[in-house]
Every structure is written in structure tokens, then in C-alpha cells.
Design a protein around this motif. Structure first.
Motif, PDB file in Angstrom:
ATOM      1  N   MET A  74      14.057   5.490   0.297  1.00 47.64           N
ATOM      2  CA  MET A  74      12.875   5.995   0.950  1.00 47.64           C
ATOM      3  C   MET A  74      11.689   5.143   0.534  1.00 47.64           C
ATOM      4  SD  MET A  74      11.255   9.749   0.600  1.00 47.64           S
ATOM      5  CE  MET A  74       9.687   9.751  -0.198  1.00 47.64           C
ATOM      6  N   ALA A  75      10.903   4.747   1.483  1.00 48.49           N
ATOM      7  CA  ALA A  75       9.700   3.969   1.211  1.00 48.49           C
ATOM      8  C   ALA A  75       8.513   4.903   1.069  1.00 48.49           C
ATOM      9  CB  ALA A  75       9.455   2.987   2.340  1.00 48.49           C
ATOM     10  N   LEU A  76       7.601   4.523   0.219  1.00 49.70           N
ATOM     11  CA  LEU A  76       6.400   5.310  -0.013  1.00 49.70           C
ATOM     12  C   LEU A  76       5.206   4.388   0.145  1.00 49.70           C
ATOM     13  CD1 LEU A  76       5.084   7.964  -1.053  1.00 49.70           C
ATOM     14  CD2 LEU A  76       5.329   7.020  -3.347  1.00 49.70           C
ATOM     15  N   THR A  77       4.244   4.810   0.931  1.00 54.01           N
ATOM     16  CA  THR A  77       3.031   4.025   1.131  1.00 54.01           C
ATOM     17  C   THR A  77       1.865   4.749   0.484  1.00 54.01           C
ATOM     18  OG1 THR A  77       3.869   3.221   3.246  1.00 54.01           O
ATOM     19  CG2 THR A  77       1.507   2.999   2.848  1.00 54.01           C
ATOM     20  N   ILE A  78       1.137   4.030  -0.361  1.00 56.64           N
ATOM     21  CA  ILE A  78      -0.049   4.587  -1.000  1.00 56.64           C
ATOM     22  C   ILE A  78      -1.246   3.843  -0.433  1.00 56.64           C
ATOM     23  CG2 ILE A  78      -1.248   4.957  -3.183  1.00 56.64           C
ATOM     24  CD1 ILE A  78       1.518   4.986  -4.514  1.00 56.64           C
ATOM     25  N   ASP A  79      -2.106   4.582   0.247  1.00 58.84           N
ATOM     26  CA  ASP A  79      -3.257   3.975   0.913  1.00 58.84           C
ATOM     27  C   ASP A  79      -4.516   3.972   0.057  1.00 58.84           C
ATOM     28  OD1 ASP A  79      -1.826   3.432   3.263  1.00 58.84           O
ATOM     29  OD2 ASP A  79      -2.181   5.462   4.006  1.00 58.84           O
ATOM     30  N   ASN A  80      -4.527   4.710  -1.020  1.00 59.97           N
ATOM     31  CA  ASN A  80      -5.715   4.827  -1.853  1.00 59.97           C
ATOM     32  C   ASN A  80      -5.762   3.668  -2.851  1.00 59.97           C
ATOM     33  OD1 ASN A  80      -7.541   5.527  -3.933  1.00 59.97           O
ATOM     34  ND2 ASN A  80      -7.366   7.682  -3.385  1.00 59.97           N
ATOM     35  N   PRO A  81      -6.756   2.756  -2.709  1.00 59.83           N
ATOM     36  CA  PRO A  81      -6.834   1.601  -3.605  1.00 59.83           C
ATOM     37  C   PRO A  81      -7.018   1.984  -5.072  1.00 59.83           C
ATOM     38  CG  PRO A  81      -8.378   1.365  -1.778  1.00 59.83           C
ATOM     39  CD  PRO A  81      -7.794   2.728  -1.690  1.00 59.83           C
ATOM     40  N   THR A  82      -7.730   3.062  -5.321  1.00 62.80           N
ATOM     41  CA  THR A  82      -7.938   3.501  -6.704  1.00 62.80           C
ATOM     42  C   THR A  82      -6.619   3.928  -7.331  1.00 62.80           C
ATOM     43  OG1 THR A  82     -10.160   4.253  -6.133  1.00 62.80           O
ATOM     44  CG2 THR A  82      -9.227   5.101  -8.170  1.00 62.80           C
ATOM     45  N   THR A  83      -5.821   4.634  -6.572  1.00 62.24           N
ATOM     46  CA  THR A  83      -4.520   5.067  -7.065  1.00 62.24           C
ATOM     47  C   THR A  83      -3.623   3.872  -7.346  1.00 62.24           C
ATOM     48  OG1 THR A  83      -4.701   7.135  -5.840  1.00 62.24           O
ATOM     49  CG2 THR A  83      -2.493   6.488  -6.544  1.00 62.24           C
ATOM     50  N   ILE A  84      -3.649   2.906  -6.459  1.00 60.59           N
ATOM     51  CA  ILE A  84      -2.846   1.692  -6.639  1.00 60.59           C
ATOM     52  C   ILE A  84      -3.277   0.968  -7.911  1.00 60.59           C
ATOM     53  CG2 ILE A  84      -2.307  -0.577  -5.673  1.00 60.59           C
ATOM     54  CD1 ILE A  84      -2.578   0.780  -2.879  1.00 60.59           C
ATOM     55  N   GLU A  85      -4.577   0.860  -8.142  1.00 60.22           N
ATOM     56  CA  GLU A  85      -5.091   0.204  -9.352  1.00 60.22           C
ATOM     57  C   GLU A  85      -4.655   0.954 -10.601  1.00 60.22           C
ATOM     58  OE1 GLU A  85      -9.322  -0.360  -9.091  1.00 60.22           O
ATOM     59  OE2 GLU A  85      -9.155  -1.346  -7.135  1.00 60.22           O
ATOM     60  N   GLN A  86      -4.730   2.284 -10.551  1.00 58.83           N
ATOM     61  CA  GLN A  86      -4.311   3.085 -11.704  1.00 58.83           C
ATOM     62  C   GLN A  86      -2.840   2.859 -12.024  1.00 58.83           C
ATOM     63  OE1 GLN A  86      -5.492   6.919 -10.166  1.00 58.83           O
ATOM     64  NE2 GLN A  86      -7.209   7.043 -11.607  1.00 58.83           N
ATOM     65  N   ILE A  87      -2.016   2.842 -11.006  1.00 59.86           N
ATOM     66  CA  ILE A  87      -0.579   2.620 -11.204  1.00 59.86           C
ATOM     67  C   ILE A  87      -0.331   1.235 -11.788  1.00 59.86           C
ATOM     68  CG2 ILE A  87       1.636   2.341 -10.015  1.00 59.86           C
ATOM     69  CD1 ILE A  87       0.582   4.481  -7.994  1.00 59.86           C
ATOM     70  N   GLU A  88      -1.001   0.239 -11.243  1.00 61.20           N
ATOM     71  CA  GLU A  88      -0.810  -1.135 -11.722  1.00 61.20           C
ATOM     72  C   GLU A  88      -1.270  -1.292 -13.171  1.00 61.20           C
ATOM     73  OE1 GLU A  88      -2.898  -3.338  -8.734  1.00 61.20           O
ATOM     74  OE2 GLU A  88      -1.145  -3.424  -7.405  1.00 61.20           O
ATOM     75  N   ARG A  89      -2.433  -0.684 -13.503  1.00 55.58           N
ATOM     76  CA  ARG A  89      -2.936  -0.770 -14.884  1.00 55.58           C
ATOM     77  C   ARG A  89      -1.966  -0.089 -15.852  1.00 55.58           C
ATOM     78  NH1 ARG A  89      -8.014   0.599 -12.744  1.00 55.58           N
ATOM     79  NH2 ARG A  89      -7.769   2.713 -13.532  1.00 55.58           N
ATOM     80  N   ARG A  90      -1.509   1.075 -15.473  1.00 54.41           N
ATOM     81  CA  ARG A  90      -0.588   1.816 -16.342  1.00 54.41           C
ATOM     82  C   ARG A  90       0.731   1.072 -16.499  1.00 54.41           C
ATOM     83  NH1 ARG A  90      -0.652   6.139 -19.620  1.00 54.41           N
ATOM     84  NH2 ARG A  90       1.262   7.328 -19.608  1.00 54.41           N
TER      85      ARG A  90
END
Length: 89
Positions: free
Chosen positions: A1-17
Motif C-alpha cells: 500500500m502506498a501512502l502519500t503525505i502532502d504536509n511538508p512539515t510532517t515530511i520534514e519531521q519524519i526526515e529529521r527523526r
């Protein structure tokens, strides 16, 4: 299953973590979901569990302090048993 995250802040948080933990984005998201699921399963804090959650760090701190000896004037290296060259005695 593919998941798309459109919120740039959320993407940044995930990448930082992920970078901080040395994990993949998938692992970070999975870990966060497991933690959230555990929190939901354990239910809301009642007065008693809330009080216990507040007491636990205090009790740990008191226990730690009880084991300290303020009259002990040894350096940390002396307590551990290392000499002036950093070698075990």
C-alpha cells in the motif's frame, strides 16, 4: 500500500527523526503508530494512574539521592577505580 503525505512539515519531521535515529521513514512512522496504538490501548489516565505517573520520577530521584554519599570526597575516577593514566587500578 502506498501512502502519500502532502504536509511538508510532517515530511520534514519524519526526515529529521529518521536521520537522528538512523532509521528509514517507514521505520519512524511504524514506531510512532505502535506508540500511539499502545497509548490508546492503555486508555486515559485515571486519577490514580496519573498520580503514579507523577510519583514515579520523584521516587526514582529520591532513590538515587539516597544512594549518594555526600561525605565521599573521592573523584569519579577514584570511585570507578582508575589511576591518573586512565587505567584500572
Amino acid at each position: 500500500m502506498a501512502l502519500t503525505i502532502d504536509n511538508p512539515t510532517t515530511i520534514e519531521q519524519i526526515e529529521r527523526r529518521a536521520a537522528a535515529l538512523g532509521k528509514t521513514a517507514d521505520e519512524v512512522i511504524s514506531q510512532a503508530l505502535r506508540a500511539e496504538e499502545q497509548a490508546v490501548r492503555s486508555g486515559p489516565l485515571t486519577g490514580e494512574t496519573r498520580a503514579a505517573a507523577v510519583r514515579a520520577p520523584r521516587d526514582l530521584q529520591r532513590s538515587y539521592r539516597a544512594h549518594l554519599n555526600p561525605t565521599d570526597q573521592r573523584t569519579p575516577d577514584e570511585v570507578v577505580g582508575y589511576d591518573e593514566n586512565g587505567l584500572p587500578d
